[in-house]
Design a protein around this motif. Structure first.
Motif: not given
Length: 125
Positions: A1-26
């Protein structure tokens, strides 16, 4: 696994985690339709959760698709790196604000399912 794939996967997890607060508020602030006004239990307890599940599913699939196109990846390469921020956030909430676990959990389940489904779909192809 290269750095680009790892970074994209980590960004995906962070974006989803952040979205939970926003979605629950809506979901919590959504106006209940007049047709459901007579059903107090459904309008207060079930309707917001249904809205949260639908919004979380749509947002999770949308963000996975956007990262898929932006990063020119077939799917999330590292499921564990995508799921690590989500589970870390849920564990953090478990110890700091246990009352938030049910509502955030309702938003987290479709996101976790989307990430796992996309990763297994990639492995089958």
């Amino acid at each position: 696994m290269n750095f680009k794939n790892a970074a994209v996967s980590l960004i995906l997890g962070l974006a989803l985690s952040y979205s939970f607060i926003w979605i629950v508020g809506i979901g919590a602030g959504a106006v209940t339709p007049d047709a459901l006004a007579g059903y107090t239990y459904f309008a207060l307890n079930v309707y917001p959760n249904i809205l949260i599940i639908i919004l979380s599913s749509v947002f999770s699939v949308g963000i996975v698709a956007a990262l898929h196109k932006a990063a020119a990846l077939k799917a999330v390469r590292s499921t564990s790196l995508a799921l690590a921020p989500i589970f870390a956030y849920l564990v953090y909430l478990l110890f700091t604000v246990p009352a938030a676990i049910p509502s955030i959990g309702v938003a987290a389940v479709p996101a976790i399912a989307a990430v796992i489904y996309i990763s297994f779909l990639k492995e089958r192809v």
